[in-house]
Design a protein around this motif. Structure first.
Motif, PDB file in Angstrom:
ATOM      1  N   LEU A  43      14.579  70.280 -35.338  1.00 57.49           N
ATOM      2  CA  LEU A  43      15.051  71.347 -36.210  1.00 57.49           C
ATOM      3  C   LEU A  43      16.059  72.203 -35.462  1.00 57.49           C
ATOM      4  CD1 LEU A  43      13.829  74.467 -35.693  1.00 57.49           C
ATOM      5  CD2 LEU A  43      11.755  73.386 -36.485  1.00 57.49           C
ATOM      6  N   VAL A  44      16.957  72.785 -36.226  1.00 55.72           N
ATOM      7  CA  VAL A  44      17.920  73.749 -35.709  1.00 55.72           C
ATOM      8  C   VAL A  44      17.742  74.990 -36.555  1.00 55.72           C
ATOM      9  CG1 VAL A  44      20.362  74.294 -35.352  1.00 55.72           C
ATOM     10  CG2 VAL A  44      19.563  71.926 -35.110  1.00 55.72           C
ATOM     11  N   GLY A  45      17.541  76.129 -35.902  1.00 57.37           N
ATOM     12  CA  GLY A  45      17.337  77.343 -36.679  1.00 57.37           C
ATOM     13  C   GLY A  45      17.458  78.605 -35.867  1.00 57.37           C
ATOM     14  N   PHE A  46      17.566  79.697 -36.601  1.00 55.98           N
ATOM     15  CA  PHE A  46      17.615  81.035 -36.027  1.00 55.98           C
ATOM     16  C   PHE A  46      16.209  81.607 -36.076  1.00 55.98           C
ATOM     17  CE2 PHE A  46      21.712  80.615 -38.426  1.00 55.98           C
ATOM     18  CZ  PHE A  46      22.502  80.327 -37.329  1.00 55.98           C
ATOM     19  N   SER A  47      15.713  82.007 -34.925  1.00 58.52           N
ATOM     20  CA  SER A  47      14.354  82.540 -34.873  1.00 58.52           C
ATOM     21  C   SER A  47      14.325  83.975 -35.376  1.00 58.52           C
ATOM     22  CB  SER A  47      13.822  82.497 -33.437  1.00 58.52           C
ATOM     23  OG  SER A  47      14.443  83.490 -32.650  1.00 58.52           O
ATOM     24  N   PRO A  48      13.157  84.427 -35.799  1.00 56.45           N
ATOM     25  CA  PRO A  48      13.027  85.847 -36.136  1.00 56.45           C
ATOM     26  C   PRO A  48      13.139  86.683 -34.868  1.00 56.45           C
ATOM     27  CG  PRO A  48      10.891  84.760 -36.239  1.00 56.45           C
ATOM     28  CD  PRO A  48      11.907  83.698 -35.978  1.00 56.45           C
ATOM     29  N   ASP A  49      13.376  87.949 -35.037  1.00 56.13           N
ATOM     30  CA  ASP A  49      13.587  88.852 -33.905  1.00 56.13           C
ATOM     31  C   ASP A  49      12.251  89.349 -33.367  1.00 56.13           C
ATOM     32  OD1 ASP A  49      14.732  90.451 -32.007  1.00 56.13           O
ATOM     33  OD2 ASP A  49      15.386  92.002 -33.397  1.00 56.13           O
ATOM     34  N   ARG A  50      11.525  88.443 -32.732  1.00 57.79           N
ATOM     35  CA  ARG A  50      10.271  88.822 -32.073  1.00 57.79           C
ATOM     36  C   ARG A  50       9.993  87.816 -30.950  1.00 57.79           C
ATOM     37  NH1 ARG A  50       8.238  87.114 -37.191  1.00 57.79           N
ATOM     38  NH2 ARG A  50       7.106  85.165 -37.012  1.00 57.79           N
TER      39      ARG A  50
END
Length: 107
Positions: A66-73
């Protein structure tokens, strides 16, 4: 040969990630359409639940990407993979009467 610019194996900061995870001993455990659907749907639902913005993904009988932007935590990658791996391992082992079998190796 070492590569001085290789990323650290410690992944605990928000950001953009390419994640690959494979089954234990590269066994083709998700080999039928129902098992692949389990992996696909679990991956997408957990990612959405945890606030990931996926850009691309692919699931196969013995691994996924998968390629993705993680949440800010912190620890978003570990939290995502732990939950996906736990849920899919328990359900797959239940369906295949293989209680306690190790399904995932690493991510």
């Amino acid at each position: 040969m070492s590569w001085p610019h290789a990323p650290s194996k410690i992944v605990d900061h928000p950001g953009t990630y390419i994640i690959t995870a494979g089954t234990y001993h590269k066994e083709h455990l998700f080999k039928d359409s129902e098992s692949l659907r389990l992996l696909h749907d679990t991956l997408l639902s957990v990612a959405e639940e945890q606030g990931w913005q996926l850009q691309a993904w692919a699931v196969f009988s013995n691994h996924y990407h998968l390629v993705g932007f993680s949440p800010d935590r912190p620890n978003a990658v570990r939290t995502l993979t732990s939950k996906v791996h736990g849920l899919t391992a328990i359900e797959l082992n239940k369906r295949q009467s293989a209680t306690g079998r190790q399904v995932w190796y690493r991510s």
